[in-house]
Design a protein around this motif. Structure first.
Motif, PDB file in Angstrom:
ATOM      1  N   SER A 259      17.005  56.907 148.606  1.00 46.42           N
ATOM      2  CA  SER A 259      17.979  56.636 147.551  1.00 46.42           C
ATOM      3  C   SER A 259      17.790  55.188 147.135  1.00 46.42           C
ATOM      4  O   SER A 259      18.162  54.273 147.870  1.00 46.42           O
ATOM      5  CB  SER A 259      19.402  56.869 148.072  1.00 46.42           C
ATOM      6  N   TYR A 260      17.147  54.992 145.968  1.00 46.69           N
ATOM      7  CA  TYR A 260      16.772  53.642 145.580  1.00 46.69           C
ATOM      8  C   TYR A 260      17.720  53.002 144.562  1.00 46.69           C
ATOM      9  O   TYR A 260      17.709  51.789 144.386  1.00 46.69           O
ATOM     10  CB  TYR A 260      15.342  53.615 145.034  1.00 46.69           C
ATOM     11  N   ARG A 261      18.520  53.832 143.861  1.00 48.44           N
ATOM     12  CA  ARG A 261      19.499  53.259 142.938  1.00 48.44           C
ATOM     13  C   ARG A 261      20.751  54.129 142.935  1.00 48.44           C
ATOM     14  O   ARG A 261      21.041  54.845 141.978  1.00 48.44           O
ATOM     15  CB  ARG A 261      18.922  53.140 141.524  1.00 48.44           C
ATOM     16  N   PRO A 262      21.507  54.090 144.028  1.00 43.45           N
ATOM     17  CA  PRO A 262      22.688  54.956 144.155  1.00 43.45           C
ATOM     18  C   PRO A 262      23.844  54.417 143.312  1.00 43.45           C
ATOM     19  O   PRO A 262      23.777  53.331 142.723  1.00 43.45           O
ATOM     20  CB  PRO A 262      23.014  54.864 145.641  1.00 43.45           C
ATOM     21  N   LEU A 263      24.918  55.183 143.290  1.00 45.92           N
ATOM     22  CA  LEU A 263      26.142  54.724 142.653  1.00 45.92           C
ATOM     23  C   LEU A 263      26.769  53.615 143.496  1.00 45.92           C
ATOM     24  O   LEU A 263      26.601  53.576 144.712  1.00 45.92           O
ATOM     25  CB  LEU A 263      27.135  55.877 142.506  1.00 45.92           C
ATOM     26  N   GLY A 264      27.521  52.725 142.844  1.00 42.48           N
ATOM     27  CA  GLY A 264      28.261  51.717 143.571  1.00 42.48           C
ATOM     28  C   GLY A 264      29.481  52.309 144.254  1.00 42.48           C
ATOM     29  O   GLY A 264      29.693  53.531 144.239  1.00 42.48           O
ATOM     30  N   ALA A 265      30.296  51.473 144.855  1.00 36.17           N
ATOM     31  CA  ALA A 265      31.476  51.937 145.574  1.00 36.17           C
ATOM     32  C   ALA A 265      32.413  52.690 144.639  1.00 36.17           C
ATOM     33  O   ALA A 265      32.765  52.210 143.566  1.00 36.17           O
ATOM     34  CB  ALA A 265      32.198  50.749 146.194  1.00 36.17           C
ATOM     35  N   THR A 266      32.808  53.903 145.035  1.00 38.82           N
ATOM     36  CA  THR A 266      33.659  54.748 144.191  1.00 38.82           C
ATOM     37  C   THR A 266      34.942  55.174 144.887  1.00 38.82           C
ATOM     38  O   THR A 266      35.809  55.764 144.262  1.00 38.82           O
ATOM     39  CB  THR A 266      32.890  56.008 143.755  1.00 38.82           C
ATOM     40  N   THR A 267      35.077  54.920 146.188  1.00 35.79           N
ATOM     41  CA  THR A 267      36.282  55.307 146.923  1.00 35.79           C
ATOM     42  C   THR A 267      36.871  54.071 147.598  1.00 35.79           C
ATOM     43  O   THR A 267      36.196  53.045 147.766  1.00 35.79           O
ATOM     44  CB  THR A 267      35.976  56.361 147.989  1.00 35.79           C
ATOM     45  N   LEU A 268      38.116  54.198 148.025  1.00 38.28           N
ATOM     46  CA  LEU A 268      38.762  53.089 148.714  1.00 38.28           C
ATOM     47  C   LEU A 268      38.032  52.750 150.010  1.00 38.28           C
ATOM     48  O   LEU A 268      37.901  51.581 150.378  1.00 38.28           O
ATOM     49  CB  LEU A 268      40.224  53.437 149.006  1.00 38.28           C
ATOM     50  N   ALA A 269      37.555  53.782 150.699  1.00 38.38           N
ATOM     51  CA  ALA A 269      36.836  53.546 151.952  1.00 38.38           C
ATOM     52  C   ALA A 269      35.545  52.780 151.698  1.00 38.38           C
ATOM     53  O   ALA A 269      35.174  51.888 152.474  1.00 38.38           O
ATOM     54  CB  ALA A 269      36.532  54.870 152.645  1.00 38.38           C
ATOM     55  N   GLU A 270      34.839  53.126 150.622  1.00 35.31           N
ATOM     56  CA  GLU A 270      33.600  52.427 150.302  1.00 35.31           C
ATOM     57  C   GLU A 270      33.874  50.987 149.903  1.00 35.31           C
ATOM     58  O   GLU A 270      33.119  50.072 150.269  1.00 35.31           O
ATOM     59  CB  GLU A 270      32.849  53.176 149.198  1.00 35.31           C
ATOM     60  N   ILE A 271      34.927  50.757 149.159  1.00 34.54           N
ATOM     61  CA  ILE A 271      35.298  49.387 148.778  1.00 34.54           C
ATOM     62  C   ILE A 271      35.692  48.589 150.019  1.00 34.54           C
ATOM     63  O   ILE A 271      35.315  47.430 150.192  1.00 34.54           O
ATOM     64  CB  ILE A 271      36.446  49.406 147.753  1.00 34.54           C
ATOM     65  N   ALA A 272      36.427  49.237 150.920  1.00 38.86           N
ATOM     66  CA  ALA A 272      36.875  48.565 152.142  1.00 38.86           C
ATOM     67  C   ALA A 272      35.708  48.207 153.059  1.00 38.86           C
ATOM     68  O   ALA A 272      35.832  47.324 153.915  1.00 38.86           O
ATOM     69  CB  ALA A 272      37.867  49.451 152.884  1.00 38.86           C
ATOM     70  N   SER A 273      34.560  48.876 152.891  1.00 36.78           N
ATOM     71  CA  SER A 273      33.396  48.577 153.727  1.00 36.78           C
ATOM     72  C   SER A 273      32.808  47.216 153.417  1.00 36.78           C
ATOM     73  O   SER A 273      31.959  46.719 154.169  1.00 36.78           O
ATOM     74  CB  SER A 273      32.321  49.657 153.547  1.00 36.78           C
ATOM     75  N   GLY A 274      33.226  46.613 152.292  1.00 32.37           N
ATOM     76  CA  GLY A 274      32.713  45.304 151.916  1.00 32.37           C
ATOM     77  C   GLY A 274      31.489  45.357 151.034  1.00 32.37           C
ATOM     78  O   GLY A 274      30.884  44.325 150.736  1.00 32.37           O
ATOM     79  N   ALA A 275      31.071  46.557 150.620  1.00 34.18           N
ATOM     80  CA  ALA A 275      29.902  46.687 149.751  1.00 34.18           C
ATOM     81  C   ALA A 275      30.172  46.012 148.413  1.00 34.18           C
ATOM     82  O   ALA A 275      31.150  46.321 147.744  1.00 34.18           O
ATOM     83  CB  ALA A 275      29.572  48.161 149.543  1.00 34.18           C
ATOM     84  N   THR A 276      29.315  45.086 148.031  1.00 33.50           N
ATOM     85  CA  THR A 276      29.524  44.337 146.799  1.00 33.50           C
ATOM     86  C   THR A 276      28.709  44.867 145.628  1.00 33.50           C
ATOM     87  O   THR A 276      28.991  44.522 144.486  1.00 33.50           O
ATOM     88  CB  THR A 276      29.162  42.857 147.009  1.00 33.50           C
ATOM     89  N   ASP A 277      27.684  45.667 145.904  1.00 30.18           N
ATOM     90  CA  ASP A 277      26.892  46.235 144.813  1.00 30.18           C
ATOM     91  C   ASP A 277      26.298  47.560 145.269  1.00 30.18           C
ATOM     92  O   ASP A 277      26.359  47.927 146.444  1.00 30.18           O
ATOM     93  CB  ASP A 277      25.786  45.277 144.349  1.00 30.18           C
TER      94      ASP A 277
END
Length: 770
Positions: free
Chosen positions: A471-489
Motif C-alpha cells: 500500500s503505497y498511497r493509502p487514505l489518511g486518517a479517517t476515524t477517531l482511532a486513527e487520528i488518536a494514533s498520532g498519524a499526521t499524514d
C-alpha cells in the motif's frame, strides 16, 4: 588541487577537498548530516603531481597513508575527536574486520568486481571525455593510451595489494587491534535443521576466545569519564628566547610554575602557537603568531596554566593523556617534570632545533602520548604545562605547536560481557542466529569482532518468498482511532507484505529490503515464516494497528527504517536474501497498465496468484485490492487463482482430496462452487459479497440482486424469481448489467425481477452452474 612533490619528502595528500554536507532540515522527517564526496583518485594512489620545476610527474603508489585526519574545520575534525574514544576505536576496528574479510564489501575480490563493472559502464563515454581533456601540456590524452592503462594499474596492482597495507596503517594508529580476529569453520549461511552442525572457532596463538550466540557482543569496552585540563582554546604565553629578551639566560626556570623573571617580554595569546611565511596548512590552527622565530631561532617557549579544583577530583584520575600537534619537535614539562618529547635533544638549549622533520600532513594530526605515569606530578590548585617547540631549522617556512591535556577516570575496566562464553570446543547450533566472537591476547588486547549469521533450515530465496501486497498511497486518517494514533499524514498507513509460497518453513535471517524501504528481518518480530505465512513491514505501527486491528498487527515484523516511505508515484522495491542475491526486485507505477486505484483511492496493490511466483515487474501480475484499505495479512482476490488451481483444478494433486462443489468445507454458508465463482478461499470462512436492493427503471421500482465475482464468472450465473419461495423460475428475472472492474479482475453482476414492486413484487435469488 594538486599535491606537491619534493625530492626526498613524502607525498603530501590533501584530504580536505571535494566534499559537501547536507541534511533534510524540514518536513515531517528531518535527519542528520550526510557527506557527499567525489574525485577519489588521489586516495586510489593514482594522480598527477608536480615537482618544483612545475613539471607534471605521474605518481603510482599503493602505500598512501590516509588514516590520519587533517584540515581543521572540515568533517574530519569530528573523526579526529572520535578516534581518541575507546568505544569508537573498538567499533571502527569491527567495521574493518567486517568489510575486509570473509567476503566483505572491501575485500580485493569485491573491490575488483565493482571496479570492473564501473569500467564496463563508462568505457564508451571515455572516448568523448578524453576528447574534452584536450591537449594537456603537449600530451594528447586518449582512452586506449592513457585511461585504460591507469584503470588496469588500479585493478591489477593497487586493489590486489592495498588491503594489507591499509590494515597495517590503521593498526599503527590504534584503530585496528594488534591481535587478529578469530575464524569460523563455516562463516555463516545455511546449516542443517537436524541439529547435526557444530561450529569450530580458531584464534591467534596464546589467546582466549569468547563468543555469544544471542547476537550480543562478547566484549564490554572500558568506560571512563574524561576531564579536559587544557583545551584548544586555552590561554597561553609564548617567548622566542634571545639574548636581548633575557630568554637565553632563563635556564630551566621558564617552565617553573612561578612567573619567569622576564615575563614582561612574553606574548599572550591562545593555544596554537606558530607561524607561516605564506598561509597554508596551519592557517586555521595558528592563534598566537611567533613569526619572529623565522631565521632567528629554532625554539619557542610556551607556558599553559590550568587548575584542579579539589583533592576529590584529583584522586579520581586514572589516566593522563597529552595530545600534540607539532612541527617539527617538542619537549613537554608538567610541573617541571619532563613527561613527553619527540624529535628533540635530550637536554635542549634555548636555541635547539628539532632532530627530525615532521611533515605538515602529520603535524596537523594530534599525536597522543600516555603520560599516566606522571599523574603524581599533578596538584590541587595551579599547575603548568610548559612546552619547548622546535623547528628543524631556523630557515623553516612554518611552525606549529598545539597541545591538549586530558585526564580520565575509569567507571568500568572492560572485559568479557555478561553473556560471553569462553570457547573450549565446537559449538552445536540448533537455531538461526548470529554468532559473535573475539580473541583476548595475554597482553590484554581484544581483537576485532568476527560475526556471522547462521540460517537453520531453508533460507528465504526467490524460490519461496514473494512481495504479496503493498500500500503505497493509502487514505489518511479517517476515524477517531486513527487520528488518536498520532498519524499526521497518509504515509503513516503504508505497508508492504511478504509471503512464504513454499511447503516448508523458511528463515528470514539476513533478508532485507534495500530499495523502496529499508528494513532487515534479522532479529525482527518475524524471523521465520510457516508455509503460506505472511509478514508485514509498516510505516507506523500505531497507525497500522488503529486501522487494521490487533490480529493484523500481530504479523508486523517492524517499521520502515531510515525514515523511508514508499513513493507515491512508483519506485524500485528490492528485497535481498541473506547471501545478497535478489529475492524480488521490481518497479511499480501509479499509471496504467498498472492498477490506478491504489494511487490515493484507498486500495492496495495485491499480487495475483503468488504461488506461481509471478514476475513482480509485470503490471499484469498485480490487481487492486477488493477491499478498501487492502487485506494486510489476510486473504484477497490475489490468492484466488492459487486456491482455485489447488482446490478446483482436476489436474492439481490436491483435487482428489477436496469435497464436492455443493459442500461447504469451511462452514461459512457458501458452498464450494460459490467460493469458486466469488473468488474466495474454500478453506477459510468468508462473507458472500452478495447484496440486494431496489433499482428504478422507466419510473418503476424493481427488486434487484448483485454479486461481485471473478472476471468471466458471470457466465456461470443466472437469476431466478419467485412469488412464494416455493416455485422459482429464471423467466421471472432479467439481467440488468455486468460492470467489469479490470484493475481488480472482477465484475459486478446485477439481476432484477420482471414484475415491478407495485404489482406485488416477490423474491429474487442467484443460481449458479459449474
Amino acid at each position: 588541487m594538486r599535491s606537491i612533490y619534493r625530492a626526498g619528502e613524502d607525498v603530501t595528500v590533501f584530504s580536505n577537498k571535494n566534499w559537501y554536507a547536507g541534511r533534510r532540515a524540514r518536513g515531517s522527517s528531518p535527519d542528520g548530516f550526510r557527506l557527499f564526496t567525489w574525485d577519489g583518485e588521489m586516495s586510489m594512489g593514482n594522480h598527477l603531481m608536480f615537482n618544483l620545476a612545475g613539471v607534471d610527474v605521474a605518481q603510482r603508489v599503493t602505500d598512501l597513508d590516509l588514516t590520519r585526519a587533517n584540515s581543521a574545520g572540515s568533517p574530519v575534525a569530528i573523526y579526529d575527536a572520535l578516534r581518541r574514544n575507546t568505544e569508537f576505536k573498538v567499533r571502527f576496528g569491527d567495521r574493518l574486520q567486517k568489510h575486509f574479510f570473509n567476503g566483505g564489501a572491501m575485500t580485493p575480490a569485491a573491490n575488483a568486481a565493482r571496479w570492473a563493472a564501473m569500467e564496463d559502464e563508462i568505457e564508451g563515454a571515455i572516448i568523448g571525455e578524453s576528447a574534452r581533456w584536450g591537449d594537456e601540456g603537449g600530451i594528447t590524452f586518449t582512452r586506449d593510451g592513457n585511461w585504460r592503462p591507469e584503470v588496469a594499474w588500479v585493478q591489477n596492482t593497487f586493489i590486489a595489494g592495498r588491503n594489507a597495507t591499509v590494515l597495517n596503517q590503521f593498526r599503527a594508529v590504534g584503530l585496528y587491534p594488534p591481535i587478529d580476529a578469530p575464524s569460523f569453520s563455516q562463516h555463516g549461511g545455511e546449516i542443517p535443521d537436524d541439529g547435526s552442525f557444530s561450529l569450530a572457532i580458531t584464534g591467534p596463538a596464546a589467546s582466549t576466545i569468547y563468543y555469544t550466540t544471542d547476537g550480543s557482543d562478547p566484549y564490554d569496552p572500558p568506560l571512563s569519564i574524561s576531564t579536559q585540563l587544557i583545551g584548544e582554546n586555552a590561554p597561553v604565553t609564548a617567548l622566542v628566547p634571545t639574548t636581548a629578551n633575557g630568554g637565553s639566560a632563563l635556564g630551566s626556570r621558564w617552565y617553573f610554575l612561578g612567573e619567569p623573571s622576564n615575563s614582561a617580554n612574553w606574548k599572550s595569546g591562545t593555544n596554537g602557537v606558530g607561524y607561516e611565511t605564506a598561509p597554508a596548512d596551519y592557517a586555521d590552527l595558528i592563534n598566537t603568531d611567533v613569526s619572529e622565530m623565522y631565521t632567528s631561532n629554532g625554539s619557542v617557549y610556551i607556558r599553559i596554566l590550568f587548575e584542579i579544583p579539589d583533592q576529590e577530583t584529583l584522586d579520581a584520575f586514572d589516566k593522563l593523556t597529552l595530545s600534540m600537534r607539532y612541527d617539527d619537535g617538542f619537549a613537554a614539562y608538567l610541573n617541571t617534570r619532563l613527561v613527553a618529547n619527540k624529535n628533540a635533544p635530550l637536554t635542549p638549549a634555548y636555541n635547539s632545533v628539532a632532530t627530525a622533520n615532521h611533515p605538515d600532513s602529520d603535524a596537523v594530526i594530534y599525536e597522543s602520548f600516555d603520560i599516566s605515569s606522571n599523574l603524581f606530578a599533578l596538584r590541587v590548585g595551579s599547575n603548568i604545562l610548559a612546552i619547548q617547540g622546535m623547528n628543524d631549522g631556523t630557515d623553516s617556512s612554518d611552525l606549529l605547536i598545539q597541545a591538549r591535556l586530558e585526564a580520565s577516570a575509569d567507571i568500568s575496566p572492560g572485559g568479557p560481557s555478561a553473556n560471553a562464553v569462553e570457547y573450549t570446543g565446537a559449538i552445536p547450533l540448533a537455531q538461526s542466529g548470529a554468532v559473535r566472537a573475539r580473541a583476548l591476547s595475554q597482553d590484554g588486547d581484544w581483537s576485532a569482532l568476527t560475526e556471522a549469521q547462521f540460517i537453520y533450515g531453508t533460507p528465504a530465496s526467490a524460490a519461496n518468498l514473494v512481495v504479496s501486497e503493498l500500500s503505497y498511497r493509502p487514505l489518511g486518517a479517517t476515524t477517531l482511532a486513527e487520528i488518536a494514533s498520532g498519524a499526521t499524514d497518509r504515509g503513516a498507513f503504508e505497508f508492504i507484505e511478504v509471503m512464504n509460497v513454499s511447503a516448508e518453513r523458511i528463515d528470514l535471517t539476513g533478508v532485507a529490503f534495500s530499495a523502496g524501504i529499508v528494513f532487515d528481518f534479522t532479529g525482527s518480530n518475524a524471523t521465520s515464516l510457516d508455509p503460506g505465512g505472511r509478514a508485514l513491514v509498516v510505516a507506523n505501527l500505531a497507525a497500522f494497528t488503529a486501522r487494521y486491528g490487533a490480529a493484523a498487527a500481530a504479523l508486523v515484523a517492524g517499521e520502515f527504517g531510515d525514515l523511508t516511505n514508499l513513493d507515491n508515484g512508483g519506485e524500485l522495491v528490492a528485497l535481498n536474501a541473506a547471501d545478497g542475491s535478489a529475492i524480488q526486485s521490481f518497479t511499480y507505477d501509479d499509471r496504467a497498465p498498472w492498477p490506478e486505484s491504489p494511487d490515493g483511492e484507498g486500495f492496495s496493490l495485491v499480487l495475483i496468484d503468488p504461488m506461481s511466483l509471478p514476475d513482480h515487474g509485470d503490471p499484469a501480475s498485480w490487481r487492486a485490492s477488493l477491499d478498501l484499505g487492502g487485506t494486510p495479512g489476510g486473504d484477497s482476490l490475489a490468492d484466488y487463482e492459487s486456491w482455485a488451481r489447488r482446490y478446483f483444478d482436476p489436474d492439481s494433486p490436491s483435487f482428489a482430496a477436496r469435497s464436492a462443489p455443493g459442500n461447504d468445507d469451511d462452514g461459512d454458508g457458501i458452498v464450494n462452487l460459490w467460493e469458486k465463482i466469488l473468488a474466495t478461499n474454500p478453506t477459510v470462512p468468508n462473507s458472500s459479497g452478495i447484496a440486494g436492493g431496489v433499482i428504478e427503471d422507466a419510473g418503476e421500482s424493481f427488486l434487484m440482486i448483485e454479486a461481485t465475482v471473478r472476471a468471466g464468472a458471470s457466465a456461470n450465473l443466472f437469476g431466478e424469481g419467485s412469488e412464494n419461495l416455493a416455485q422459482w423460475s429464471d423467466a421471472d428475472a432479467t439481467l440488468v448489467d455486468i460492470v467489469p472492474r479490470p484493475s481488480a479482475a472482477t465484475e459486478t453482476v446485477r439481476y432484477r425481477l420482471i414484475a415491478p414492486m407495485e404489482s406485488g413484487g416477490g423474491f429474487l435469488r442467484f443460481g449458479a452452474s459449474e
